[in-house]
Design an enzyme around this catalytic site. Structure first.
Site, PDB file in Angstrom:
ATOM      1  N   HIS A  21       0.847  -1.198   0.000  1.00 55.81           N
ATOM      2  CA  HIS A  21       0.000   0.000   0.000  1.00 55.81           C
ATOM      3  C   HIS A  21       0.889   1.258   0.000  1.00 55.81           C
ATOM      4  O   HIS A  21       0.945   2.002   0.986  1.00 55.81           O
ATOM      5  CB  HIS A  21      -0.887  -0.034   1.244  1.00 55.81           C
ATOM      6  CG  HIS A  21      -2.077   0.868   1.202  1.00 55.81           C
ATOM      7  ND1 HIS A  21      -2.014   2.168   0.773  1.00 55.81           N
ATOM      8  CD2 HIS A  21      -3.377   0.657   1.554  1.00 55.81           C
ATOM      9  CE1 HIS A  21      -3.215   2.724   0.880  1.00 55.81           C
ATOM     10  NE2 HIS A  21      -4.055   1.820   1.347  1.00 55.81           N
ATOM     11  N   GLU A  48      -0.465   1.067  -5.730  1.00 53.22           N
ATOM     12  CA  GLU A  48      -0.264  -0.067  -4.840  1.00 53.22           C
ATOM     13  C   GLU A  48      -0.221  -1.377  -5.624  1.00 53.22           C
ATOM     14  O   GLU A  48      -1.235  -1.839  -6.142  1.00 53.22           O
ATOM     15  CB  GLU A  48      -1.395  -0.116  -3.817  1.00 53.22           C
ATOM     16  CG  GLU A  48      -1.679   1.232  -3.166  1.00 53.22           C
ATOM     17  CD  GLU A  48      -3.016   1.276  -2.461  1.00 53.22           C
ATOM     18  OE1 GLU A  48      -3.487   0.216  -1.996  1.00 53.22           O
ATOM     19  OE2 GLU A  48      -3.623   2.363  -2.392  1.00 53.22           O
TER      20      GLU A  48
END
Length: 326
Positions: free
Chosen positions: A195, A300
């Site tokens: 992330h 991500e």
């Protein structure tokens, strides 16, 4: 024996080249690795979360990652910023699935990892061997195992596993790789996501390229399916898209007309593009300053549109290589 009037002087031993250094925080909460040229990375043991990556020309290295001023770093909740590691489920778990009892994004970003040690390497970049300038790199390894889970977490996901997360710093790149081992007698399914919060100058002049023609799920538009028509993804409002099964390995972040970052996926087919924009950023208690959504974008790399199936005794590895293009 003949005495030589002009004896050759002794050859002095070659000075050893500077090596990367690794420092453990006084409170044992984080590990920082620094190259002789000044690039550095910091990994918080809580979640094995990368919280800083600095690189660039000159003595003053530039921060590549965005971390909220209100990010919680004491282990009580996941970090808002840096590179949190999502495992074994992305998003809210589906009903009637082995992960259905887990919290959103699983448990890996919520637990303290073990620092397993470092390794370094050095390669000659020009000239004859041993005479040209060299590039150093340093790899930090972190481990998390099923024994580290609480009783409640083991009940939520009752599988025996071992995770080794490797963070490798070189002059202009940062590589993050996750190795997953099934150490039990039952096969299991999992997802994973890196992330990554990138620090940028202005979201209004930033574009993400390399996703043309890719199908994505738009979570802002009721999880409807769309195809990316334009080569450049531009963000002008809240954005939360899952780009699936991307054929090319590289996605790039461009600021103005200059490439800023390359994200090269390794055995990860998907990419999430996320920015909360004004209203959602203001509503998030750990997002600060409120207006900083203009200075960040999440690109991500992950395995999230499907599941990885891992049978007993098998291993799987996937990750990303980030390149700063300063």
């Amino acid at each position: 024996m003949v005495d030589r009037p002009n004896k050759p002087s002794a050859i002095a031993p070659a000075a050893s080249a500077p090596q990367p250094t690794v420092d453990i925080a006084d409170d044992n909460s984080s590990i920082t690795a620094t190259l002789p040229s000044g690039e550095n990375v910091t990994v918080l043991l809580h979640g094995a979360t990368v919280t800083s990556w600095k690189s660039g020309p000159g003595a003053e290295k530039k921060e590549n990652l965005w971390v909220s001023e209100k990010a919680v770093l004491d282990g009580s909740k996941p970090v808002r910023g840096g590179i949190p590691l999502v495992f074994p489920i992305f998003g809210a778990p589906p009903a009637n699935h082995a992960t259905s009892k887990l919290p959103q994004h699983g448990f890996a970003r919520n637990l303290r990892w073990e620092y397993l040690g470092k390794s370094t390497s050095e390669s000659t970049t020009s000239g004859d061997a041993g005479t040209g300038p060299t590039d150093n790199s340093v790899k930090l390894d972190f481990g998390l195992y099923s024994a580290n889970l609480t009783d409640e977490q083991q009940d939520q996901w009752p599988y025996d596993f071992g995770l080794v997360y490797s963070v490798t710093l070189s002059r202009d790149t940062l590589q993050t790789m996750l190795n997953v081992r099934n150490e039990g007698q039952l096969g299991f399914d999992f997802q994973m996501l890196l992330h990554t919060y990138f620090r940028i100058g202005d979201i209004g002049s930033t574009a993400i390229t390399g996703l043309s023609g890719v199908t994505y799920t738009d979570k802002v538009l009721n999880a409807t399916e769309h195809a990316q028509a334009e080569n450049a993804v531009r963000i002008a409002g809240e954005t939360d898209r899952v780009y699936k099964r991307i054929p090319q390995s590289t996605t790039s972040i461009v600021e103005g007309d200059k490439p800023r970052f390359d994200v090269v996926r390794d055995n990860l087919p998907d990419t999430v593009v996320w920015n909360p924009f004004k209203e959602k950023a203001a509503a998030m208690a750990d997002f600060a300053p409120d207006g900083d959504y203009v200075h960040m974008v999440c690109v991500e790399a992950g395995y999230v549109s499907d599941w990885v199936r891992l049978e007993p005794g098998d291993t799987w590895e996937g990750g990303q290589r980030l390149r700063s293009l300063l």
